[in-house]
Design an enzyme around this catalytic site. Sequence first.
Site, mmCIF file in Angstrom:
data_model
loop_
_atom_site.group_PDB
_atom_site.id
_atom_site.type_symbol
_atom_site.label_atom_id
_atom_site.label_comp_id
_atom_site.label_asym_id
_atom_site.label_seq_id
_atom_site.Cartn_x
_atom_site.Cartn_y
_atom_site.Cartn_z
ATOM 1 N N THR A 96 49.349 46.039 37.347
ATOM 2 C CA THR A 96 49.333 45.408 38.661
ATOM 3 C C THR A 96 50.364 44.288 38.760
ATOM 4 O OG1 THR A 96 47.951 43.993 40.064
ATOM 5 C CG2 THR A 96 47.449 43.971 37.743
ATOM 6 N N LYS A 126 44.185 42.298 32.818
ATOM 7 C CA LYS A 126 45.265 43.295 32.939
ATOM 8 C C LYS A 126 46.510 42.795 32.193
ATOM 9 C CE LYS A 126 45.463 46.688 34.955
ATOM 10 N NZ LYS A 126 45.111 48.084 34.598
ATOM 11 N N ASN A 176 49.596 46.000 46.096
ATOM 12 C CA ASN A 176 48.325 46.474 46.679
ATOM 13 C C ASN A 176 48.446 47.875 47.262
ATOM 14 O OD1 ASN A 176 48.075 43.477 46.640
ATOM 15 N ND2 ASN A 176 46.092 43.965 47.569
#
Length: 353
Positions: A132, A161, A186
């Site tokens: 991410t 993460k 996102n």
Amino acid sequence: MKILVTGGAGFIGANLVHSLLEDGHVVGNLDKLTYAANPDIEALFPPSERYVLYQTDLADYEAVRQIFTQFEPDAVMHLAAESHVDRSIDRPGEFIQTNITGTFNLLTIALAYWQALPPERKESFRFHHISTDEVFGSLGEAGLFHEKTPYDPHSPYSASKAASDHLVRAWKTTYGLPALVSNCSNNYGPYQFPEKLIPLMIVRGLSEDSLPVYGDGLNVRDWLYVEDHVSALKCVLRNGKVGESYNVGGNSERTNIEIVQTICDLLDDLAPPQKVSRRRELIQYVTDRPGHDRRYAIDATKIRRELDWRPVETFETGLKKTLLWYLDHQVWWKNILETRYAGERLGSVAKIG
Ligand code: NAD
Ligand code: DAU
């Protein structure tokens, strides 16, 4: 290829599995089937010669090891994770367990498997870790996240993460495991669990419930339609350079309040409201998320230049498709609201519950 996808019952994973099967690959789907898994996964992908579901927890070392022995993957695409920031504020332990320890287990098993492969298969094997943009922290008004932006995670989710990204890189550097990392912004689109902003606003908007906007609503996220993320993942697996990381994003920055207002207006056109005159009246500013990152924005120049990847959808076309999907799949999300998550506020207090 024989591709072992972890988290293939989740939002991005299910969209990825669908696309890999369409491309003719053989897919093994290793998924614990947590609350976040698609409840229709078994109907969506029935077992076949080209698809098998392994309902397994990454924490179960021996079971994961046996899956490698049985399935004999040519590549691993690792998506399984606890993925919701608000839940990580309430219950960080599960994020440490799955995202860090689970990734450690998977890496250890994948390494032993890879080391024992015959030379040709060893040469072409890939471990693709899906991560991410939140690992980079929060941006001010200007600037973009590059692949070399220093890590600065803020939530238990993004910290877990970040730890997993570091482990993957360490396994490449120290043991030579042919690993790649991608860091995406996102996502939104079909099959997203209605705890995340866009589906939550759609399902609450359709029921004409209040629409909670955290803080001043001016936090910015950079949105990418899930099928564009899937095409980027396939591109990285196919053509990415071992040891490299690739940032993936759609160049679609929006404030949260813009998103919620746009959803209200589109829903008003598609399904005129009954209780209010305009759905914008349902918007409520609520207490901010603790540690709420202000702005994310991705520079996707590297994947565009080196791997020739581009998104197909604009935010407008992707959002319209998404709204129509949720309108057409009311049974799917109503079942989730009734049995798994009713749309209540999560992660509002910086206190471990
Ligand atoms: P999701 O929460 O929808 O799905 C996660 C899947 O992982 C679920 O099917 C769940 O059952 C499975 N899982 C959880 N714990 C497990 C365990 N211990 N063992 C095996 N399976 C387990 O997540 P998503 O939104 O599809 O995200 C997938 C990946 O992509 C995650 O790694 C996430 O960090 C990353 N990512 C997500 C976004 C986004 O916007 N959603 C953006 C960038 C990166
Ligand atoms: O940036 C990539 C990340 O995007 C992924 O790694 C995560 O897995 C994914 O969940 C997502 O994280 P965010 O925290 O950005 O997504 P979320 O949908 O939870 O929130 C988006 C923005 O909307 C954020 O600024 C918080 C705000 N928000 C969210 C909810 C659920 C609201 O204002 N109201 C809400 O009810």
